[in-house]
Design a protein around this motif. Structure first.
Motif, PDB file in Angstrom:
ATOM      1  N   ASN A  36       0.715  -1.349   0.017  1.00 29.83           N
ATOM      2  CA  ASN A  36       0.064  -0.184  -0.086  1.00 29.83           C
ATOM      3  C   ASN A  36       0.715   1.322  -0.119  1.00 29.83           C
ATOM      4  O   ASN A  36       0.362   2.364   0.268  1.00 29.83           O
ATOM      5  N   GLY A  37       2.077   1.019  -0.431  1.00 28.08           N
ATOM      6  CA  GLY A  37       2.897   2.376  -0.502  1.00 28.08           C
ATOM      7  C   GLY A  37       3.714   2.629   0.907  1.00 28.08           C
ATOM      8  O   GLY A  37       3.505   1.947   1.855  1.00 28.08           O
ATOM      9  N   HIS A  38       4.189   3.919   0.995  1.00 22.21           N
ATOM     10  CA  HIS A  38       4.914   4.136   1.954  1.00 22.21           C
ATOM     11  C   HIS A  38       4.063   5.408   2.928  1.00 22.21           C
ATOM     12  O   HIS A  38       3.332   5.898   2.545  1.00 22.21           O
ATOM     13  N   GLU A  39       4.372   5.183   4.348  1.00 25.53           N
ATOM     14  CA  GLU A  39       3.669   6.151   5.219  1.00 25.53           C
ATOM     15  C   GLU A  39       4.453   7.129   5.592  1.00 25.53           C
ATOM     16  O   GLU A  39       4.256   8.065   6.300  1.00 25.53           O
ATOM     17  N   GLY A  40       5.951   6.749   5.626  1.00 22.16           N
ATOM     18  CA  GLY A  40       6.773   7.642   5.989  1.00 22.16           C
ATOM     19  C   GLY A  40       7.772   8.302   5.155  1.00 22.16           C
ATOM     20  O   GLY A  40       8.071   7.586   3.965  1.00 22.16           O
ATOM     21  N   VAL A  41       8.656   9.252   5.354  1.00 25.25           N
ATOM     22  CA  VAL A  41       9.815   9.845   4.610  1.00 25.25           C
ATOM     23  C   VAL A  41      10.980   9.853   5.546  1.00 25.25           C
ATOM     24  O   VAL A  41      10.960  10.768   6.244  1.00 25.25           O
ATOM     25  N   TYR A  42      12.092   9.209   5.284  1.00 21.54           N
ATOM     26  CA  TYR A  42      12.997   9.401   6.067  1.00 21.54           C
ATOM     27  C   TYR A  42      14.182  10.729   5.617  1.00 21.54           C
ATOM     28  O   TYR A  42      14.459  10.556   4.512  1.00 21.54           O
ATOM     29  N   ASP A  43      14.309  11.464   6.461  1.00 20.95           N
ATOM     30  CA  ASP A  43      15.455  12.759   6.057  1.00 20.95           C
ATOM     31  C   ASP A  43      16.743  12.070   6.807  1.00 20.95           C
ATOM     32  O   ASP A  43      16.801  12.497   8.196  1.00 20.95           O
ATOM     33  N   ASP A  44      17.678  11.959   5.950  1.00 24.63           N
ATOM     34  CA  ASP A  44      18.851  11.424   6.468  1.00 24.63           C
ATOM     35  C   ASP A  44      19.820  12.456   7.130  1.00 24.63           C
ATOM     36  O   ASP A  44      20.787  12.428   7.789  1.00 24.63           O
ATOM     37  N   ILE A  45      19.313  13.969   6.780  1.00 24.23           N
ATOM     38  CA  ILE A  45      20.149  15.156   7.217  1.00 24.23           C
ATOM     39  C   ILE A  45      19.604  15.391   8.717  1.00 24.23           C
ATOM     40  O   ILE A  45      20.174  15.394   9.830  1.00 24.23           O
ATOM     41  N   LEU A  46      18.388  15.653   8.860  1.00 23.89           N
ATOM     42  CA  LEU A  46      17.961  16.151  10.066  1.00 23.89           C
ATOM     43  C   LEU A  46      17.681  14.568  10.960  1.00 23.89           C
ATOM     44  O   LEU A  46      17.301  14.782  12.004  1.00 23.89           O
ATOM     45  N   ASN A  47      17.769  13.562  10.449  1.00 27.59           N
ATOM     46  CA  ASN A  47      17.546  12.527  11.156  1.00 27.59           C
ATOM     47  C   ASN A  47      16.453  12.361  11.752  1.00 27.59           C
ATOM     48  O   ASN A  47      15.968  11.764  12.948  1.00 27.59           O
ATOM     49  N   ILE A  48      15.368  12.586  11.052  1.00 30.55           N
ATOM     50  CA  ILE A  48      13.911  12.232  11.366  1.00 30.55           C
ATOM     51  C   ILE A  48      12.900  11.709  10.076  1.00 30.55           C
ATOM     52  O   ILE A  48      13.338  11.667   9.159  1.00 30.55           O
ATOM     53  N   THR A  49      11.706  11.024  10.586  1.00 27.00           N
ATOM     54  CA  THR A  49      10.704  10.654   9.658  1.00 27.00           C
ATOM     55  C   THR A  49       9.545  11.474   9.666  1.00 27.00           C
ATOM     56  O   THR A  49       8.959  11.796  10.638  1.00 27.00           O
ATOM     57  N   TRP A  50       9.452  12.123   8.363  1.00 34.10           N
ATOM     58  CA  TRP A  50       8.271  12.847   8.157  1.00 34.10           C
ATOM     59  C   TRP A  50       6.959  11.853   7.619  1.00 34.10           C
ATOM     60  O   TRP A  50       7.382  10.922   7.230  1.00 34.10           O
ATOM     61  N   LEU A  51       6.126  12.055   8.232  1.00 33.67           N
ATOM     62  CA  LEU A  51       4.799  11.440   7.592  1.00 33.67           C
ATOM     63  C   LEU A  51       4.438  11.831   6.421  1.00 33.67           C
ATOM     64  O   LEU A  51       4.725  13.059   6.031  1.00 33.67           O
ATOM     65  N   ALA A  52       4.341  10.811   5.635  1.00 31.75           N
ATOM     66  CA  ALA A  52       4.109  11.062   4.203  1.00 31.75           C
ATOM     67  C   ALA A  52       2.687  12.034   3.959  1.00 31.75           C
ATOM     68  O   ALA A  52       2.702  12.866   2.844  1.00 31.75           O
ATOM     69  N   ASP A  53       1.997  11.951   4.801  1.00 36.70           N
ATOM     70  CA  ASP A  53       0.613  12.555   4.787  1.00 36.70           C
ATOM     71  C   ASP A  53       0.872  13.819   5.674  1.00 36.70           C
ATOM     72  O   ASP A  53       0.878  13.935   6.978  1.00 36.70           O
ATOM     73  N   ALA A  54       0.955  15.083   4.890  1.00 31.44           N
ATOM     74  CA  ALA A  54       1.285  16.544   5.529  1.00 31.44           C
ATOM     75  C   ALA A  54       0.269  17.045   6.125  1.00 31.44           C
ATOM     76  O   ALA A  54       0.602  18.237   6.684  1.00 31.44           O
ATOM     77  N   ASN A  55      -0.868  16.433   6.135  1.00 32.43           N
ATOM     78  CA  ASN A  55      -2.097  16.896   6.879  1.00 32.43           C
ATOM     79  C   ASN A  55      -2.956  15.638   7.386  1.00 32.43           C
ATOM     80  O   ASN A  55      -4.180  15.471   7.151  1.00 32.43           O
ATOM     81  N   LEU A  56      -2.066  14.910   8.223  1.00 30.23           N
ATOM     82  CA  LEU A  56      -2.653  13.620   8.852  1.00 30.23           C
ATOM     83  C   LEU A  56      -4.235  14.059   9.735  1.00 30.23           C
ATOM     84  O   LEU A  56      -5.006  13.164   9.505  1.00 30.23           O
TER      85      LEU A  56
END
Length: 227
Positions: A36-56
């Motif tokens: 069903n695709g990805h739910e998160g997006v990992y940022d290797d510079i900030l070392n955080i995972t953004w939710l792929a849904d920007a308005n959860l």
């Protein structure tokens, strides 16, 4: 150094710059279902995972009291929202939070690669290639933008609280400032670290422009050997 060597050095520099123009964002699976695709997006510079849904909050509806129909909420509700997500272990993660910010005010919060304390500003300028005064969805990095859904050109809360209110970031203009916590803004949820699993083991492919430069470089080296 000969002219030929200078040309080769220039092509190597161009290739390196093309491959490293933006932070490496990686789609990650959070629910254990790759289909069903990805739910998160990992940022290797900030070392955080953004939710792929920007308005959860809009997607979940009345997850906590105080969320408007469009997903906007006041700052205290935003804190309650991310706290409940963690308590419920939403998508298997317990450390959901709002993005961090510093006391930076204006249109330069996150506009430099080293300006990582302002996570939404960094996202706007560095990850999406947006320009101050323009909407984030008009950013130059369409590949990174495509990793997310429901990106709003609006005001997003951050987790930074001060005496005069809380800090927000305006993704419609790239401006960061402070506003009373009673205002209703959007929330983009993040978690520290890489809390997901990779979507595939495919080796990342260089941009086509970079591949073209690499081909020219190899052809040039081969031509020199024949001389």
């Amino acid at each position: 150094m000969t002219l030929r060597m200078l040309r080769i050095a220039l092509m190597i520099n161009i290739l390196t710059a093309s491959a490293a123009s933006y932070a490496a964002l990686a789609p990650v699976d959070l629910d254990g279902d790759l289909s069903n695709g990805h739910e998160g997006v990992y940022d290797d510079i900030l070392n955080i995972t953004w939710l792929a849904d920007a308005n959860l909050a809009d997607s979940l509806g009345s997850y906590v009291a105080g969320i408007n129909g469009d997903g906007a909420m006041d700052w205290d509700t935003a804190e309650a929202f991310v706290t409940k997500l963690g308590a419920d272990s939403y998508l298997g993660t317990t450390n959901w939070r709002q993005p961090t910010a510093s006391n930076c005010i204006g249109a330069s919060c996150g506009d430099a690669p080293a300006n990582t304390p302002n996570e939404l500003g960094y996202h706007y300028f560095q990850n999406f290639g947006a320009l101050s005064g323009n909407a984030v969805t008009d950013g130059a990095n369409s590949a990174n933008l495509a990793l997310f859904t429901k990106i709003q050109n609006t005001l997003y809360w951050t987790g930074y609280e001060g005496l005069a209110g809380a800090t927000y970031f305006d993704t419609s203009s790239g401006t960061q400032s402070v506003f009373p916590k009673s205002a209703d803004f959007a929330v983009w949820v993040v978690a520290d670290g890489n809390v997901g699993a990779p979507m595939s083991t495919t080796i990342p492919i260089l941009p086509l422009a970079a591949l073209g430069i690499l081909f020219l470089l190899l052809w040039r080296i081969a031509s020199m050997k024949k001389i």
